[in-house]
Design a protein around this motif. Structure first.
Motif, PDB file in Angstrom:
ATOM      1  N   PRO A 109      -9.314 -19.368  -5.129  1.00 39.15           N
ATOM      2  CA  PRO A 109      -9.829 -20.440  -5.983  1.00 39.15           C
ATOM      3  C   PRO A 109      -8.789 -21.544  -6.169  1.00 39.15           C
ATOM      4  O   PRO A 109      -7.581 -21.305  -6.136  1.00 39.15           O
ATOM      5  CB  PRO A 109     -10.100 -19.726  -7.311  1.00 39.15           C
ATOM      6  CG  PRO A 109      -9.159 -18.580  -7.317  1.00 39.15           C
ATOM      7  CD  PRO A 109      -9.012 -18.163  -5.876  1.00 39.15           C
ATOM      8  N   GLY A 110      -9.266 -22.742  -6.337  1.00 42.09           N
ATOM      9  CA  GLY A 110      -8.365 -23.863  -6.592  1.00 42.09           C
ATOM     10  C   GLY A 110      -7.701 -24.384  -5.333  1.00 42.09           C
ATOM     11  O   GLY A 110      -8.057 -24.032  -4.208  1.00 42.09           O
ATOM     12  N   ARG A 111      -6.715 -25.224  -5.565  1.00 40.14           N
ATOM     13  CA  ARG A 111      -5.981 -25.843  -4.455  1.00 40.14           C
ATOM     14  C   ARG A 111      -4.614 -25.183  -4.336  1.00 40.14           C
ATOM     15  O   ARG A 111      -3.951 -24.937  -5.339  1.00 40.14           O
ATOM     16  CB  ARG A 111      -5.819 -27.336  -4.739  1.00 40.14           C
ATOM     17  CG  ARG A 111      -5.156 -28.073  -3.638  1.00 40.14           C
ATOM     18  CD  ARG A 111      -5.146 -29.580  -3.929  1.00 40.14           C
ATOM     19  NE  ARG A 111      -4.512 -30.271  -2.845  1.00 40.14           N
ATOM     20  CZ  ARG A 111      -3.200 -30.456  -2.737  1.00 40.14           C
ATOM     21  NH1 ARG A 111      -2.399 -29.992  -3.676  1.00 40.14           N
ATOM     22  NH2 ARG A 111      -2.694 -31.094  -1.708  1.00 40.14           N
ATOM     23  N   GLN A 112      -4.212 -24.920  -3.123  1.00 43.64           N
ATOM     24  CA  GLN A 112      -2.906 -24.325  -2.868  1.00 43.64           C
ATOM     25  C   GLN A 112      -2.039 -25.383  -2.167  1.00 43.64           C
ATOM     26  O   GLN A 112      -2.354 -25.778  -1.049  1.00 43.64           O
ATOM     27  CB  GLN A 112      -2.995 -23.087  -1.978  1.00 43.64           C
ATOM     28  CG  GLN A 112      -3.804 -21.954  -2.552  1.00 43.64           C
ATOM     29  CD  GLN A 112      -5.287 -22.155  -2.398  1.00 43.64           C
ATOM     30  OE1 GLN A 112      -5.741 -22.713  -1.423  1.00 43.64           O
ATOM     31  NE2 GLN A 112      -6.048 -21.726  -3.370  1.00 43.64           N
TER      32      GLN A 112
ATOM     33  N   THR B 181       2.332 -19.697  -3.630  1.00 50.20           N
ATOM     34  CA  THR B 181       1.930 -20.765  -4.550  1.00 50.20           C
ATOM     35  C   THR B 181       2.497 -20.514  -5.945  1.00 50.20           C
ATOM     36  O   THR B 181       3.001 -21.438  -6.584  1.00 50.20           O
ATOM     37  CB  THR B 181       0.392 -20.867  -4.608  1.00 50.20           C
ATOM     38  OG1 THR B 181      -0.094 -21.117  -3.290  1.00 50.20           O
ATOM     39  CG2 THR B 181      -0.047 -21.987  -5.521  1.00 50.20           C
TER      40      THR B 181
ATOM     41  N   ARG C 108       5.647 -27.049  -3.011  1.00 47.02           N
ATOM     42  CA  ARG C 108       5.311 -28.140  -3.937  1.00 47.02           C
ATOM     43  C   ARG C 108       6.244 -29.306  -3.715  1.00 47.02           C
ATOM     44  O   ARG C 108       7.439 -29.140  -3.519  1.00 47.02           O
ATOM     45  CB  ARG C 108       5.417 -27.685  -5.384  1.00 47.02           C
ATOM     46  CG  ARG C 108       4.357 -26.704  -5.755  1.00 47.02           C
ATOM     47  CD  ARG C 108       4.400 -26.418  -7.213  1.00 47.02           C
ATOM     48  NE  ARG C 108       3.407 -25.398  -7.507  1.00 47.02           N
ATOM     49  CZ  ARG C 108       3.448 -24.630  -8.559  1.00 47.02           C
ATOM     50  NH1 ARG C 108       4.422 -24.736  -9.430  1.00 47.02           N
ATOM     51  NH2 ARG C 108       2.511 -23.733  -8.761  1.00 47.02           N
TER      52      ARG C 108
ATOM     53  N   SER D 264      -1.059 -16.674  -2.275  1.00 47.72           N
ATOM     54  CA  SER D 264      -1.049 -16.663  -3.745  1.00 47.72           C
ATOM     55  C   SER D 264       0.365 -16.509  -4.287  1.00 47.72           C
ATOM     56  O   SER D 264       0.771 -17.226  -5.211  1.00 47.72           O
ATOM     57  CB  SER D 264      -1.914 -15.531  -4.278  1.00 47.72           C
ATOM     58  OG  SER D 264      -3.259 -15.785  -4.058  1.00 47.72           O
TER      59      SER D 264
ATOM     60  N   LYS E   4      -6.893 -19.417   2.551  1.00 48.13           N
ATOM     61  CA  LYS E   4      -6.905 -20.499   1.571  1.00 48.13           C
ATOM     62  C   LYS E   4      -8.318 -20.789   1.090  1.00 48.13           C
ATOM     63  O   LYS E   4      -8.521 -21.182  -0.050  1.00 48.13           O
ATOM     64  CB  LYS E   4      -6.285 -21.760   2.172  1.00 48.13           C
ATOM     65  CG  LYS E   4      -4.779 -21.682   2.286  1.00 48.13           C
ATOM     66  CD  LYS E   4      -4.192 -22.926   2.904  1.00 48.13           C
ATOM     67  CE  LYS E   4      -4.067 -24.011   1.884  1.00 48.13           C
ATOM     68  NZ  LYS E   4      -3.290 -25.173   2.389  1.00 48.13           N
TER      69      LYS E   4
END
Length: 86
Positions: free
Chosen positions: A22-25, A78, A84, A75, A18
């Motif tokens: 890049p970014g938030r997962q 996500t 989510r 990845s 993680k």
């Protein structure tokens, strides 16, 4: 004791995966551990197939393969929308 080590390895590999993405997962911790564990197992198998599983020093290539596989799994997870909150 083996189960505890498997959870620790899964957590470490999953968190490192993680970290390199890049970014938030939005992947929950339990799924991070599970994907990290799968990444570690698949990375070990790939390292064995490439002949770099056991070396004279630190097995950097094996560890990079483990984290790379876990990062790919996180990845895909996500992108699929797993984890989510709705």
């Amino acid at each position: 004791m083996t189960l505890i080590w498997a959870l620790v390895v899964g957590l470490l590999v999953g968190l490192l995966a993680k970290l390199v993405l890049p970014g938030r997962q939005p992947v929950p911790l339990w799924l991070t551990i599970l994907l990290g564990l799968v990444g570690a197992l698949v990375g070990n198998a790939l390292a064995g197939a490439l002949g770099v599983r056991d070396t004279g020093g630190v097995d950097w290539i094996r560890h990079l393969l483990q984290v790379g596989v876990a990062a790919a799994l996180i990845s895909f997870t996500t992108a699929a929308g797993v984890g989510r909150r709705r």
